[in-house]
Motif scaffolding. Sequence first.
Motif, mmCIF file in Angstrom:
data_model
loop_
_atom_site.group_PDB
_atom_site.id
_atom_site.type_symbol
_atom_site.label_atom_id
_atom_site.label_comp_id
_atom_site.label_asym_id
_atom_site.label_seq_id
_atom_site.Cartn_x
_atom_site.Cartn_y
_atom_site.Cartn_z
ATOM 1 N N ASN A 2 0.846 -1.194 0.000
ATOM 2 C CA ASN A 2 0.000 0.000 0.000
ATOM 3 C C ASN A 2 0.887 1.252 0.000
ATOM 4 O O ASN A 2 1.573 1.523 0.977
ATOM 5 N N CYS A 4 0.198 4.265 0.442
ATOM 6 C CA CYS A 4 -0.200 5.250 1.457
ATOM 7 C C CYS A 4 0.487 5.011 2.792
ATOM 8 O O CYS A 4 0.518 5.906 3.641
ATOM 9 N N ARG A 72 0.222 14.161 0.659
ATOM 10 C CA ARG A 72 -0.568 12.947 0.725
ATOM 11 C C ARG A 72 -0.188 12.180 1.985
ATOM 12 O O ARG A 72 0.731 12.580 2.708
ATOM 13 N N ASN A 101 -4.907 11.905 -2.023
ATOM 14 C CA ASN A 101 -4.615 10.550 -2.510
ATOM 15 C C ASN A 101 -5.710 10.099 -3.472
ATOM 16 O O ASN A 101 -6.389 9.092 -3.263
ATOM 17 N N GLU A 103 -5.907 8.774 -6.439
ATOM 18 C CA GLU A 103 -5.900 7.527 -7.207
ATOM 19 C C GLU A 103 -5.863 6.288 -6.322
ATOM 20 O O GLU A 103 -5.902 5.163 -6.821
ATOM 21 N N ASN A 104 -5.794 6.480 -5.002
ATOM 22 C CA ASN A 104 -5.755 5.350 -4.080
ATOM 23 C C ASN A 104 -7.155 4.950 -3.630
ATOM 24 O O ASN A 104 -8.070 5.758 -3.602
ATOM 25 N N LYS A 105 -7.294 3.691 -3.261
ATOM 26 C CA LYS A 105 -8.574 3.185 -2.777
ATOM 27 C C LYS A 105 -8.835 3.702 -1.357
ATOM 28 O O LYS A 105 -7.904 3.995 -0.608
ATOM 29 N N ASP A 108 -7.026 1.843 1.326
ATOM 30 C CA ASP A 108 -5.593 2.150 1.411
ATOM 31 C C ASP A 108 -5.347 3.501 2.084
ATOM 32 O O ASP A 108 -4.404 3.657 2.864
ATOM 33 N N ILE A 109 -6.200 4.479 1.780
ATOM 34 C CA ILE A 109 -6.071 5.806 2.415
ATOM 35 C C ILE A 109 -6.300 5.693 3.915
ATOM 36 O O ILE A 109 -5.548 6.255 4.725
#
Length: 225
Positions: A2, A4, A72, A101, A103-105, A108-109
């Motif tokens: 991940n 993040c 981020r 963030n 483009e992150n799911k 994941d954030i």
Amino acid sequence: MNPCTVATQRIDADGDDRWLSVHKRFISDGHEKDPDVIFIGDCILETLQDTETWYRYFAPMHCLNFSIRGDRCENVLWRIENGELDNVKPKIVVLHVGTNNVENKAEDIAEGIYEIIQSIRSRLPETYIVIPSLLPRGHQANKLRDKNAQVNQLVKEKVIGLNRVQTVDITKGLVQTDNSISHHDMFDYKNLTNTGAKKVFEPVHDLLSQILNENEVEHDLTPSE
């Protein structure tokens, strides 16, 4: 892995090393000013310090703002792991990060935010950690709004039971009945105006005041040696 949760230094895209210079200034400010409250995060908190709300309600609390536009989760984690909270003992840390963030799911954030919380706690075991929710964004309803709302719910669930960690909802009053956000509250539909800052950060101010007052009472009740 991940991204993040992996501490990452910002790329110096412009060639003037500004991000790293600001990071070093934050470390110096912490050494010199002994803050009671540290705000750390992204553009939402960075722009807050330019509002009337900051000067009227937060500056008198002996606050420092260690926030950088565009940061981020992984960037804030890097800054913490590279000294910004190493030589300070604030009573409260206010953390807001994740909206960049894009483009992150959501999962994941939320993990990235949780990793930052753990990094703060490892350095400041007695400090309260306050986590304002990610704000809705965009003039009209969109996928990023939905994702930010999902992140907020996931983070709220993750911190249940953690000592001296508290989320606070700051989303109320921004989205109107037609699902739009007014430019009077968010000038670019992401960052807050003076009016928007006063509206959404009032519950943060109330919570910080409560924690600081309780801290003073605890201190007064502590037997002197």
